[in-house]
Design a protein around this motif. Sequence first.
Motif, PDB file in Angstrom:
ATOM      1  N   LEU A   1       0.806  -1.219   0.000  1.00 44.66           N
ATOM      2  CA  LEU A   1       0.000   0.000   0.000  1.00 44.66           C
ATOM      3  C   LEU A   1       0.842   1.274   0.000  1.00 44.66           C
ATOM      4  O   LEU A   1       0.298   2.374   0.081  1.00 44.66           O
ATOM      5  N   ALA A   2       2.150   1.123  -0.107  1.00 46.93           N
ATOM      6  CA  ALA A   2       3.024   2.288  -0.040  1.00 46.93           C
ATOM      7  C   ALA A   2       2.865   3.172  -1.272  1.00 46.93           C
ATOM      8  O   ALA A   2       2.807   2.663  -2.404  1.00 46.93           O
TER       9      ALA A   2
ATOM     10  N   ASP B   1      14.891  -5.272  -2.670  1.00 49.28           N
ATOM     11  CA  ASP B   1      15.063  -6.651  -2.221  1.00 49.28           C
ATOM     12  C   ASP B   1      13.781  -7.182  -1.578  1.00 49.28           C
ATOM     13  O   ASP B   1      12.794  -6.466  -1.410  1.00 49.28           O
ATOM     14  N   ALA B   2      13.824  -8.459  -1.202  1.00 50.22           N
ATOM     15  CA  ALA B   2      12.644  -9.122  -0.656  1.00 50.22           C
ATOM     16  C   ALA B   2      12.238  -8.583   0.700  1.00 50.22           C
ATOM     17  O   ALA B   2      11.086  -8.765   1.121  1.00 50.22           O
ATOM     18  N   THR B   3      13.157  -7.914   1.402  1.00 51.46           N
ATOM     19  CA  THR B   3      12.824  -7.380   2.722  1.00 51.46           C
ATOM     20  C   THR B   3      11.729  -6.322   2.634  1.00 51.46           C
ATOM     21  O   THR B   3      10.971  -6.124   3.594  1.00 51.46           O
ATOM     22  N   ASP B   4      11.630  -5.645   1.507  1.00 48.52           N
ATOM     23  CA  ASP B   4      10.568  -4.650   1.352  1.00 48.52           C
ATOM     24  C   ASP B   4       9.189  -5.246   1.625  1.00 48.52           C
ATOM     25  O   ASP B   4       8.300  -4.561   2.146  1.00 48.52           O
ATOM     26  N   GLU B   5       9.008  -6.504   1.280  1.00 55.16           N
ATOM     27  CA  GLU B   5       7.696  -7.134   1.415  1.00 55.16           C
ATOM     28  C   GLU B   5       7.295  -7.344   2.872  1.00 55.16           C
ATOM     29  O   GLU B   5       6.105  -7.401   3.197  1.00 55.16           O
ATOM     30  N   ILE B   6       8.278  -7.477   3.767  1.00 50.65           N
ATOM     31  CA  ILE B   6       7.960  -7.773   5.173  1.00 50.65           C
ATOM     32  C   ILE B   6       8.131  -6.565   6.083  1.00 50.65           C
ATOM     33  O   ILE B   6       7.842  -6.634   7.277  1.00 50.65           O
ATOM     34  N   ALA B   7       8.623  -5.448   5.541  1.00 52.05           N
ATOM     35  CA  ALA B   7       8.929  -4.280   6.365  1.00 52.05           C
ATOM     36  C   ALA B   7       7.752  -3.314   6.443  1.00 52.05           C
ATOM     37  O   ALA B   7       6.873  -3.296   5.572  1.00 52.05           O
TER      38      ALA B   7
ATOM     39  N   LEU C   1      11.364  -0.427   8.592  1.00 53.63           N
ATOM     40  CA  LEU C   1      11.584  -1.094   9.877  1.00 53.63           C
ATOM     41  C   LEU C   1      11.049  -2.510   9.762  1.00 53.63           C
ATOM     42  O   LEU C   1       9.901  -2.714   9.351  1.00 53.63           O
ATOM     43  N   PHE C   2      11.878  -3.489  10.113  1.00 57.93           N
ATOM     44  CA  PHE C   2      11.443  -4.881  10.045  1.00 57.93           C
ATOM     45  C   PHE C   2      12.093  -5.667  11.175  1.00 57.93           C
ATOM     46  O   PHE C   2      13.045  -5.207  11.807  1.00 57.93           O
ATOM     47  N   SER C   3      11.577  -6.856  11.434  1.00 56.16           N
ATOM     48  CA  SER C   3      12.112  -7.704  12.502  1.00 56.16           C
ATOM     49  C   SER C   3      12.582  -9.026  11.926  1.00 56.16           C
ATOM     50  O   SER C   3      12.171  -9.439  10.834  1.00 56.16           O
TER      51      SER C   3
END
Length: 322
Positions: free
Chosen positions: A13-14, A39-45, A63-65
């Motif tokens: 939704l960004a 990268d794939a981290t965008d999907e979980i952050a 921000l992600f964990s």
Amino acid sequence: MTPIRIRKYSWQLAPGHIRDIRQRVFVDEQRVPPHLEWDATDEIADHYLAVTTNNEPVAVARLFSTLDETAHIGRMAVLPPWRGQGVGEALLRQLIRDAGEQFNELRLSAQRHAVAFYQRAGFHVCSDLYDDAGIPHVDMRCLAPGLIASESGERSCPLLLGEDRPSWLFSAEHHMITLLDTLAGQACQRLWLYDRLLDHDIYDRHQFRELLSALARRHRLSEIRLLIHDDKPLIKRRHQIVELMRRLPSRIELRLVNPDYPVTDQPFMLVDREGVLYRHDFYKPEGFASFANGGRVKLLGETFVRMWEAGRRSLELRDLPL
């Protein structure tokens, strides 16, 4: 300081402004290869967008964990016209507040030129210099995001060893442990600990063991001294520090106080030449932590050395089977 509003989005939704700012700062300005930027981290952050009061997009971050319950800040960027106006500081404070509600540790990878910026917010360096996308970086961490977020006063470099001068008072075990870990995590050479015993709830924790392990392995002059009154709990129940001490005997040493020699009733931990965590007695988690108090560290260090030299080794721990 430029007033801003901060909004949070999932990647799905960004708004396009988030991608646009990262493209302009990292890919166009800093020449980061596109295949490394996206990268794939965008999907979980969670993605943060800072806008002015006129809704002009000016900065982003994510921000992600991870599975080890550590939060990570990444892809923090401020557009050139808005740098030096407090935009980055405001965005970083929001990230720390949000992370502090759920996590005890917050990490990031900082470009070398930005280290001082993150230190002013409460992060300390925890790695050697390395290259990432052709840019020098270091890893940085904050072991007390919740504590920093709750601090109402203005501090310069909160919790930074050698810089943060006002003491931090504590009257709860959770806050004491947070300060204990934050000090231990910044030790470069020396950590001296004096207590009645190595309480399992305080010292027999994976986090504290890893911090001591990192210090012990840092270089050949690393020195960890543990001075206690009672070693029986260490014998009755397996303790992570004891296991570590047996693997690194030249770097970590434990002694028992001499009951015939005058000792103090106030436990403390000393870190390098500036850091101290001091409790008012053995049985309560009440006291203070100072990150830039060389005078007190010197006085307590002299007390520690006198008790240490009069102390004795634990025969029971020496005879434990491997």
